[in-house]
Scaffold this active site. Sequence first.
Site, mmCIF file in Angstrom:
data_model
loop_
_atom_site.group_PDB
_atom_site.id
_atom_site.type_symbol
_atom_site.label_atom_id
_atom_site.label_comp_id
_atom_site.label_asym_id
_atom_site.label_seq_id
_atom_site.Cartn_x
_atom_site.Cartn_y
_atom_site.Cartn_z
ATOM 1 N N CYS A 1 0.805 -1.228 0.000
ATOM 2 C CA CYS A 1 0.000 0.000 0.000
ATOM 3 C C CYS A 1 0.833 1.271 0.000
ATOM 4 O O CYS A 1 0.309 2.357 -0.243
ATOM 5 C CB CYS A 1 -0.943 0.007 1.209
ATOM 6 N N ARG B 1 -9.763 0.491 4.890
ATOM 7 C CA ARG B 1 -9.159 -0.158 3.738
ATOM 8 C C ARG B 1 -10.200 -0.320 2.634
ATOM 9 O O ARG B 1 -11.379 -0.530 2.902
ATOM 10 C CB ARG B 1 -8.626 -1.552 4.114
ATOM 11 N N ARG C 1 -9.104 1.511 11.090
ATOM 12 C CA ARG C 1 -8.232 1.027 10.008
ATOM 13 C C ARG C 1 -9.090 0.924 8.752
ATOM 14 O O ARG C 1 -9.786 -0.073 8.534
ATOM 15 C CB ARG C 1 -7.621 -0.319 10.384
ATOM 16 N N GLU D 1 -7.041 -5.976 -1.476
ATOM 17 C CA GLU D 1 -7.205 -5.026 -0.374
ATOM 18 C C GLU D 1 -6.070 -4.026 -0.408
ATOM 19 O O GLU D 1 -4.930 -4.371 -0.749
ATOM 20 C CB GLU D 1 -7.219 -5.797 0.952
#
Length: 197
Positions: free
Chosen positions: A83, A168, A166, A121
């Site tokens: 990411c 995502r 978090r 993801e």
Amino acid sequence: MDNIKTMRVVDLFAGTGAFSLAFHSSSNHKVKYRTVMANDYEKASQTIYKENFPEENFVLADINTIDTNSIPSHDILCGGFPCQPFSIAGEKKGFDDKRSNVFWKIIDIIKHHNPEIVILENVKNLKSHDKGNTFKVIYKKLSDLGYYIKYNILNTSIITEIPQNRERIYIVCFKDKEKYNKFDFKFKKKETKKIKE
């Protein structure tokens, strides 16, 4: 027992095995999920993954160095690909960052193995990176391979009991239009536990 369907999973960028755990935990009297290969290049990830899944095939290597032909046939491909190229905390170089080149390796694997389902993801900023152009490229490449695509940004603190924000983006791709139509991102909101719990 003979009527149980086995769904073969490949867990790329597996880390300690979150996707493997999710699928294995979802096995029931109709479907059994089995990870036929997990991959990461961090030795620590391999150590912890093998503690959790001692029977599964873990390949310790940079994904770009793995021969696509050597990857086992599978029904589901999943992976939280790096990411940093898209994160607001990073330099946001996107496809110019060598760590993001793994996306093209994912595409090669999909082309070769043609899995029924692909789940990717990444950080939520993937959706807005480069004014949305990065996500458009990803969406088009997956669509061109014959997938029906749904995506959403999920927050861990809302859909689990874990007290951590978090966020995502999850990209879920189906070859089967009927399965695509049945799928949604409707999770029941859970009461977040306190950190001490």
